[in-house]
Design an enzyme around this catalytic site. Structure first.
Site, PDB file in Angstrom:
ATOM      1  N   ASP A 167     -38.284 -22.083 138.014  1.00 29.62           N
ATOM      2  CA  ASP A 167     -38.319 -21.215 137.090  1.00 29.62           C
ATOM      3  C   ASP A 167     -39.891 -21.030 136.393  1.00 29.62           C
ATOM      4  O   ASP A 167     -40.474 -21.946 136.296  1.00 29.62           O
ATOM      5  CB  ASP A 167     -37.445 -21.249 135.850  1.00 29.62           C
ATOM      6  CG  ASP A 167     -36.065 -20.952 136.164  1.00 29.62           C
ATOM      7  OD1 ASP A 167     -35.814 -20.364 137.210  1.00 29.62           O
ATOM      8  OD2 ASP A 167     -35.156 -21.747 135.486  1.00 29.62           O
ATOM      9  N   ASP A 181     -33.248 -14.704 139.261  1.00 29.05           N
ATOM     10  CA  ASP A 181     -32.648 -14.377 138.210  1.00 29.05           C
ATOM     11  C   ASP A 181     -32.667 -12.872 137.863  1.00 29.05           C
ATOM     12  O   ASP A 181     -31.692 -12.186 137.704  1.00 29.05           O
ATOM     13  CB  ASP A 181     -32.997 -15.238 136.971  1.00 29.05           C
ATOM     14  CG  ASP A 181     -32.895 -16.665 137.343  1.00 29.05           C
ATOM     15  OD1 ASP A 181     -31.736 -16.894 138.118  1.00 29.05           O
ATOM     16  OD2 ASP A 181     -33.637 -17.731 136.819  1.00 29.05           O
TER      17      ASP A 181
END
Length: 208
Positions: A167, A181
């Site tokens: 991330d 995401d």
């Protein structure tokens, strides 16, 4: 007597003639309906193939963008100071996430991996009945995002099916996430909107 009937002719039977005409019209109507159904089926087949092509094209683009962005983040940003994009409101910061999207449920990495794999299988099976362009885009986003994070789960440390997802998008006062995401969330929102409108994946519209 037979000779007289031959000369005069057999009297006409209006009921029989009318029945024959009605039957002929029914046969012609059935043929027209059959031709229309064949033409509709022939038209639906290429349209369905185009929608499936859109689904996989969107999935490939979403997956490629996610994969490339993660490769750049790992190579250039990991173990370095975060990069501020919009002051403190948005920055790029490399984080390894063992949980689900946005960092939730880090103790269930294997379960999330299996869920992602199941979602991919369901989308691929659903593609056979897909005739809606908006649904093709939505499912393509879901498929690309699921594949992006599943790739991390399989190939990144600490091991197969337990890998941590990369991330890097870090808004202020919010969880860190990635492009996969984002694709999953956008696809999910689009599906909710389509469901509210009553549009099904096969292109039909229903009203409750």
């Amino acid at each position: 007597m037979a000779e007289v009937e031959r000369i005069i002719g057999t009297p006409e039977t209006p009921d029989a003639d009318r029945y024959g005409q009605d039957r002929a019209e029914e046969v012609r109507a059935e043929e027209v309906r059959a031709d229309a159904q064949d033409a509709e089926a022939a038209a639906e087949t290429p349209r369905g193939k185009r929608r499936v092509a859109v689904l996989f094209a969107v999935a490939v683009v979403a997956y490629a963008l996610d994969l490339i962005s993660k490769m750049i983040v790992v190579a250039e940003l990991e173990h370095h100071e975060p990069i501020e994009i919009i002051g403190d409101w948005l920055r790029f910061e490399a984080i390894r996430n063992a949980g689900a999207a946005f960092g939730f449920g880090e103790a269930f990495t294997v379960i999330f991996t299996l869920i992602a794999a199941a979602v991919i299988v369901v989308i691929v099976r659903l593609a056979r009945k897909l005739y809606s362009l908006p649904w093709a885009i939505a499912l393509g986003l879901l498929l690309g995002g699921a594949l992006g994070n599943l790739t991390d789960r399989i190939f990144r440390s600490p091991g197969v099916f337990r890998g941590a997802v990369v991330d890097f998008i870090a808004p202020k006062h919010f969880a860190v996430f990635n492009l996969a995401d984002s694709a999953i969330v956008c696809g999910g929102i689009l599906i909710v909107l389509l469901s509210f409108r009553g549009l099904d994946p096969d292109g039909t519209v229903h009203k409750d």
